[in-house]
Design an enzyme around this catalytic site. Structure first.
Site, PDB file in Angstrom:
ATOM      1  N   LEU A 194      26.630 -63.025   9.889  1.00 14.80           N
ATOM      2  CA  LEU A 194      27.691 -62.329   9.932  1.00 14.80           C
ATOM      3  C   LEU A 194      27.438 -60.704  10.644  1.00 14.80           C
ATOM      4  O   LEU A 194      26.603 -60.194  10.171  1.00 14.80           O
ATOM      5  CB  LEU A 194      28.234 -61.922   8.530  1.00 14.80           C
ATOM      6  CG  LEU A 194      29.540 -61.160   8.370  1.00 14.80           C
ATOM      7  CD1 LEU A 194      30.809 -61.597   9.025  1.00 14.80           C
ATOM      8  CD2 LEU A 194      29.945 -61.064   6.865  1.00 14.80           C
ATOM      9  N   HIS A 195      28.157 -60.369  11.424  1.00 11.30           N
ATOM     10  CA  HIS A 195      28.066 -58.726  12.054  1.00 11.30           C
ATOM     11  C   HIS A 195      29.534 -58.685  12.654  1.00 11.30           C
ATOM     12  O   HIS A 195      30.004 -59.257  13.184  1.00 11.30           O
ATOM     13  CB  HIS A 195      26.908 -58.887  13.115  1.00 11.30           C
ATOM     14  CG  HIS A 195      27.262 -60.061  14.313  1.00 11.30           C
ATOM     15  ND1 HIS A 195      27.310 -61.470  14.277  1.00 11.30           N
ATOM     16  CD2 HIS A 195      27.718 -59.688  15.592  1.00 11.30           C
ATOM     17  CE1 HIS A 195      27.616 -61.782  15.392  1.00 11.30           C
ATOM     18  NE2 HIS A 195      27.799 -60.953  16.334  1.00 11.30           N
ATOM     19  N   LEU A 196      29.535 -57.344  12.648  1.00 15.75           N
ATOM     20  CA  LEU A 196      30.670 -56.619  13.413  1.00 15.75           C
ATOM     21  C   LEU A 196      30.252 -55.753  14.697  1.00 15.75           C
ATOM     22  O   LEU A 196      28.669 -55.638  14.736  1.00 15.75           O
ATOM     23  CB  LEU A 196      31.577 -56.010  12.658  1.00 15.75           C
ATOM     24  CG  LEU A 196      32.352 -56.757  11.734  1.00 15.75           C
ATOM     25  CD1 LEU A 196      31.899 -56.915  10.361  1.00 15.75           C
ATOM     26  CD2 LEU A 196      33.812 -56.278  11.371  1.00 15.75           C
TER      27      LEU A 196
END
Length: 355
Positions: A194-196
């Site tokens: 999970l990353h933005l």
């Protein structure tokens, strides 16, 4: 700035409160705004890591041109990213689990971490802290990753606490072109952890102010730019939590329908457009698309959130020199839904979010 948690990556903490939000950021066309504390710390740390050789390549000024045509797509030549970035992980489905054997963000070198964002005080409960790390294959100066605690090993599925933290980061910047975004599995994500993304883009985009067609009290359909998007709007900090929940609820619905998604948040006008009343806030765009697992033969460029927003990082000089707006739009729109399906989906989301 304070230290981090024992036993975890230990970058400095960037503590902020509601008083640090830049609620009336400068628009385009005026003098360059004074950078905020967030901008100064992020860009200084990013430049320091560039000087220390922690990126896969040294990023200089990129050749940029606006393609002739009504959509005004922005093409950039970034040959180094294409040649030197880490190959994207193979993805088999929209719900692939986290794979500890593949590259993930627990493997980042400590020097790649810039700081940990942590809010103190209101409004409401603070969002999940986010690690801010360099993107070692940057699109632009200041391109960073926004990471919920990597040790939790969450797959690349959008979660409201992480999105809310990223939206707060957008309000910490005084630069009108600081945007945050998300690529889902099947939608251009290259790492299933999970990353933005956060990055500074020095050009306005049509999707910042074009009016949207209302679909419901909290949802619009925006047709500006190369690809239609569902539009959410947060006029201020108090609305970030409900907007984050609504976007993630909509994204979950897309996944259940077998669709991939991309998300972009940018400063912009209310959904009715400029002059319709109300001040600028955060526009959050959600694109629904056919999932793509692996490269597609004959595709001139991969399509992720930047391309959907109208920025085309291109891998070689002949393509950069010769591509036309029509060719670029064809490459982007082959991933989108036909109009009847888009309309049907819009109605489903309006009912879902109206409950």
């Amino acid at each position: 700035m304070a230290g981090g948690e024992p036993g975890e990556p230990n970058p400095e903490e960037f503590l902020y409160g509601e008083e640090d939000f830049v609620l009336q950021a400068a628009g385009w066309g005026g003098p360059d705004p004074a950078p905020s504390r967030f901008d100064r710390v992020l860009l200084a740390g990013w430049s320091d890591r560039m000087e220390r050789g922690l990126f896969r390549y040294r990023l200089g000024p990129l050749p940029t041109r606006v393609l002739p045509g009504p959509v005004r797509l922005v093409a950039q030549l970034n040959e180094q990213r294409s040649a030197q970035r880490r190959p994207p992980q193979p993805v088999r489905s929209l719900r692939d689990p986290f794979d500890p054997g593949a590259f993930n963000f627990t493997r980042l070198r400590p020097a790649e971490l810039l700081f940990r964002l942590r809010r103190t005080g209101g409004p409401g409960p603070p969002p999940e802290p986010l690690l801010v790390a360099i993107n070692a294959s940057p699109l632009e100066r200041g391109h960073v990753l926004l990471l919920p605690e990597p040790a939790r090993r969450l797959p690349q599925a959008l979660a409201a606490p992480a999105l809310r933290g990223a939206l707060e980061a957008a309000l910490l910047s005084a630069h009108p072109g600081f945007r945050v975004g998300f690529n889902g599995l099947g939608g251009g994500a290259s790492v299933n952890h999970l990353h933005l993304h956060g990055l500074y883009l020095d050009r306005p985009l049509p999707l910042e102010e074009a009016p949207a067609e209302p679909l419901g009290p909290r949802l619009g359909l925006l047709r500006a730019g190369p690809a239609p998007a569902f539009l959410f709007f947060a006029p201020g900090p108090a609305e970030l939590e409900p907007v984050s929940r609504a976007v993630c609820r909509a994204a979950e619905h897309l996944g259940g329908a077998g669709l991939a998604c991309n998300v972009l948040a940018t400063r912009g006008e209310p959904p009715a457009g400029p002059g319709a009343g109300g001040g600028r806030g955060l526009r959050v765009l959600l694109w629904a698309r056919r999932p793509l697992f692996g490269p597609k033969a004959g595709e001139p460029f991969a399509v992720a959130l930047c391309e959907l927003a109208g920025l085309l990082p291109l891998p070689n000089e002949p393509l950069y020199r010769d591509i036309t707006e029509a060719q670029a739009l064809s490459a982007i729109r082959q991933h989108l839904l036909p109009e009847p399906e888009l309309r049907l989906l819009g109605g489903e989301l309006a009912r879902l979010l109206g409950d």
